[in-house]
Design an enzyme around this catalytic site. Structure first.
Site, short mmCIF file in Angstrom:
data_model
loop_
_atom_site.label_atom_id
_atom_site.label_comp_id
_atom_site.label_asym_id
_atom_site.label_seq_id
_atom_site.Cartn_x
_atom_site.Cartn_y
_atom_site.Cartn_z
N LYS A 28 -15.62 16.90 10.10
CA LYS A 28 -16.56 16.82 11.21
C LYS A 28 -16.92 18.23 11.65
O LYS A 28 -16.14 18.92 12.27
CB LYS A 28 -15.94 16.03 12.37
CG LYS A 28 -15.71 14.59 11.95
CD LYS A 28 -15.16 13.74 13.06
CE LYS A 28 -14.89 12.35 12.52
NZ LYS A 28 -13.50 11.97 12.47
N GLU A 72 -5.67 -4.14 -0.70
CA GLU A 72 -6.05 -5.25 0.18
C GLU A 72 -7.19 -6.10 -0.39
O GLU A 72 -7.49 -7.15 0.16
CB GLU A 72 -6.49 -4.69 1.54
CG GLU A 72 -5.35 -4.13 2.39
CD GLU A 72 -5.07 -2.67 2.11
OE1 GLU A 72 -5.41 -2.19 1.01
OE2 GLU A 72 -4.50 -1.99 2.98
N THR A 76 0.88 -1.17 0.00
CA THR A 76 0.00 0.00 0.00
C THR A 76 0.92 1.22 0.00
O THR A 76 2.08 1.12 0.40
CB THR A 76 -0.87 0.03 1.27
OG1 THR A 76 0.01 0.10 2.39
CG2 THR A 76 -1.72 -1.21 1.40
N TRP A 90 -21.15 14.88 9.93
CA TRP A 90 -20.12 14.59 8.94
C TRP A 90 -20.44 15.22 7.59
O TRP A 90 -21.58 15.13 7.12
CB TRP A 90 -19.99 13.07 8.74
CG TRP A 90 -19.33 12.39 9.89
CD1 TRP A 90 -18.94 12.96 11.06
CD2 TRP A 90 -19.00 11.00 9.97
NE1 TRP A 90 -18.38 12.02 11.88
CE2 TRP A 90 -18.40 10.80 11.24
CE3 TRP A 90 -19.13 9.91 9.11
CZ2 TRP A 90 -17.95 9.55 11.66
CZ3 TRP A 90 -18.68 8.67 9.53
CH2 TRP A 90 -18.10 8.49 10.79
P1 ADP Z 1 -3.06 3.38 -1.78
O1 ADP Z 1 -3.23 4.39 -2.88
O2 ADP Z 1 -3.22 3.94 -0.39
O3 ADP Z 1 -1.97 2.38 -1.99
P2 ADP Z 1 -5.16 1.75 -2.77
O4 ADP Z 1 -4.81 1.98 -4.18
O5 ADP Z 1 -5.27 0.40 -2.23
O6 ADP Z 1 -4.22 2.45 -1.82
O7 ADP Z 1 -6.40 2.65 -2.42
C1 ADP Z 1 -7.57 2.19 -1.86
C2 ADP Z 1 -8.46 3.34 -1.50
O8 ADP Z 1 -8.73 4.16 -2.64
C3 ADP Z 1 -9.81 2.91 -1.03
O9 ADP Z 1 -9.79 2.52 0.32
C4 ADP Z 1 -10.65 4.15 -1.27
O10 ADP Z 1 -10.48 5.10 -0.25
C5 ADP Z 1 -10.03 4.70 -2.53
N1 ADP Z 1 -10.84 4.32 -3.70
C6 ADP Z 1 -10.59 3.34 -4.59
N2 ADP Z 1 -11.53 3.31 -5.54
C7 ADP Z 1 -12.42 4.29 -5.25
C8 ADP Z 1 -13.63 4.77 -5.85
N3 ADP Z 1 -14.13 4.25 -6.97
N4 ADP Z 1 -14.26 5.79 -5.24
C9 ADP Z 1 -13.79 6.35 -4.11
N5 ADP Z 1 -12.65 5.94 -3.51
C10 ADP Z 1 -11.98 4.93 -4.07
#
Ligand code: ADP
Length: 550
Positions: A443, A334, A186, A448
């Site tokens: 908040k 994940e 991640t 929210w």
């Molecule tokens: P990182 O960029 O932190 O490595 P990921 O690519 O795994 O992580 O990102 C996952 C996160 O991206 C999700 O938990 C969510 O917050 C956001 N995300 C992914 N797809 C969408 C979507 N279609 N709409 C809104 N948020 C999204």
């Protein structure tokens, strides 16, 4: 009673064998760099992967060993996907957009044995390499003749040299399907990056979901422009799913600019593409300048937008300019990543476009294999259709159980749920709407406010290129929304204009208290808005509504 069916393991090598046998001549188009385009096909990918696999074995890569890549989307990276996992080793795709320190951290954490890199990353590698503790050799993704002069703390080999030196593997090993196949970290927006270790089984099951009609509908008919990098959650599983269904792959290499993407879509007759919103914002910067006749040269049918919320403007523009349907998908490293996919239900057939867009801006419904649920602050499960957002949790056979290095199950609660850190609503039809990441939610006076909703609204203004909303300190309300806007190039935009545009489209108390204009916004290594940076940057920001005694 045990069943009497065959229980062949679900293996990544089987995907490649299938593609090579049933779709051998389907093309893989690879733009290695601006000058070099290689055209290959599933048969050749399989042949070269089998050579590379035996070269890896000859170099001492054992089952379970980790092999890192710092690479763009090219045919060689695709071959690595199959060769490394196929022999039971683990492909670790490193995101080159991470800070060099983070790259060093994750390569050391994964204890990678070999590191393959694109020539364009040679300067980055030179910076990181002295800090790497486990890497025994470096392999440049090029021919012998193209090998650069690089001072590295280990032997430097050429990829083509490796492929040429080996006899192809006679047969892919029959692994246990729960064997680890690939590893992605991640991006570590909070703390150090964490490794997610996928299996052959999870990868194959996930591929079926991508090919399902109510999944991404990937099929042999498709020519796929892969605008999501192969270092971003296995390019959302498409390199595997394409082999499963025999789709053509167009791999763009390092250039993801709007003009290049348009040209590739046109020249390769692409029907399908995938990418994060930022990529599509760049795409439309170019596409909107083209006349209708030029735009009509594309035969794009579907575009997957994920990684961040798909702005309504992007969904509308794909429809209006290209007649292409945006499939929004939500997921995370994940979750392999596909978890919810936004397809329509029978009752949406024939609805007006505007109403259809209302559906498409949601993150979609759960696909079989992923269970989803929303919980309130006390841990009570909220029924679908409730109007309060809650913590979104998921579970299923391609959802993480523990991060790399932890005990199995370490990331799950007592009921086997993984907490996504996203805040969401699930409507009565089961459509998920992500309202925020839990740490980004604003908040205000105990209520929210969804930063994502406000951002999407702001981006809908024709003069806005990108927008972010964060909570700024307010002495009475604790936090109030601050809108940070990047206007389109050359556009004159005032606070009054943008606030006037938003006014009737959102609850009054959600309206931003202030607007700031900037030239650009900070992004993470996977193209998401970096809200932590923005919050730091605007920590001392004084809202005009925060008047003493007000
Ligand atoms: P990182 O960029 O932190 O490595 P990921 O690519 O795994 O992580 O990102 C996952 C996160 O991206 C999700 O938990 C969510 O917050 C956001 N995300 C992914 N797809 C969408 C979507 N279609 N709409 C809104 N948020 C999204």
């Amino acid at each position: 009673m045990n069943a009497l069916m065959q229980s062949n393991a679900l293996l990544i090598s089987k995907l490649l064998e299938h593609a090579a046998r049933h779709h051998p001549d389907v093309e893989i188009v690879s733009h290695v760099n601006a000058q070099q385009c290689e055209r290959t096909n599933w048969r050749q990918v399989a042949q070269r992967a089998a050579r590379l696999a035996s070269a890896l074995q000859a170099r001492g890569i054992q089952p379970g060993a980790r092999v890192a890549t710092l690479a763009w989307n090219t045919h060689r990276h695709l071959e690595l996907y199959y060769a490394v996992s196929g022999i039971g080793a683990v492909l670790h795709t490193v995101n080159p957009r991470l800070f060099p320190d983070q790259i060093g951290y994750i390569v050391n954490h994964a204890a990678d044995d070999l590191l393959f890199f694109d020539l364009g990353f040679a300067p980055l590698l030179a910076q990181v390499a002295p800090h790497l503790k486990s890497v025994k050799a470096f392999v440049a993704l090029c021919s012998r003749a193209e090998l650069p002069a690089l001072d590295l703390p280990g032997p430097l080999l050429s990829y083509e040299g490796l492929v040429a030196e080996a006899e192809p593997l006679a047969q892919w090993p029959e692994l246990d399907e729960n064997t680890a196949s690939s590893l992605c970290y991640t991006s570590g927006t909070t703390g150090n990056p964490k490794g997610v270790l996928y299996s052959h089984r999870s990868t194959v099951l996930h591929s079926w979901a991508a090919c399902a009609a109510d999944g991404l509908q990937l099929r042999a008919h498709d020519s796929v422009l892969l605008a999501v990098p192969m270092f971003h959650v296995n390019a959302w599983g498409i390199p595997y799913a394409s082999a499963m269904c025999g789709a053509k792959l167009v791999l763009p290499g390092p250039d993801l600019g709007g003009e290049r993407l348009f040209t590739l879509m046109r020249d390769e007759r692409c029907t399908f593409s995938l990418g994060v919103p930022t990529v599509w914002l760049g795409f439309f910067q170019h596409a909107e300048k083209l006349d209708a006749a030029t735009r009509a040269e594309l035969c794009l049918e579907r575009v997957v937008v994920g990684g961040s919320a798909a702005p309504r403007a992007v969904i509308e523009k794909f429809e209006h300019l290209f007649g292409a349907y945006v499939i929004q998908a939500w997921g995370m490293t994940e979750t392999s990543p596909l978890a919810t996919i936004c397809n329509l239900l029978p009752r949406h057939e024939g609805i007006p476009l505007e109403e259809r867009f209302d559906v498409q801006v949601r993150q979609g419904r759960a696909i079989f294999g992923v269970e989803i649920a929303v919980f309130d602050a006390e841990g009570r499960r909220l029924p679908d259709g409730s109007h309060t957002p809650g913590e979104l949790k998921v579970r299923g056979p391609w959802v993480v159980s523990a991060y790399y290095g932890q005990e199995p199950g370490a990331s799950l609660d007592a009921d086997g749920w993984f907490d996504t850190g996203d805040v969401a609503l699930i409507d009565k039809d089961g459509y998920v709407q992500i309202t925020d990441r839990s740490k980004d939610v604003i908040k205000s006076g105990g209520e929210w406010i969804s930063s994502i909703d406000l951002e999407n609204l702001a981006v809908g203004h024709p003069k806005v290129k990108e927008a972010a909303v964060i909570g700024a300190y307010h002495s009475k309300w604790q936090e109030r929304p601050l809108l940070i806007v990047v206007p389109n190039e050359g556009a004159q935009l005032t606070s009054e204009e943008i606030l006037g545009f938003m006014q009737d489209r959102v609850a009054r108390w959600w309206m931003p208290d202030d607007v700031v204009f900037v030239d650009e916004l900070p992004h993470t290594a996977t193209g998401k808005l970096q809200k932590t940076r923005l919050r730091e940057q605007f920590r001392g920001h004084r809202l005009p509504t925060d008047v003493p005694g007000g």
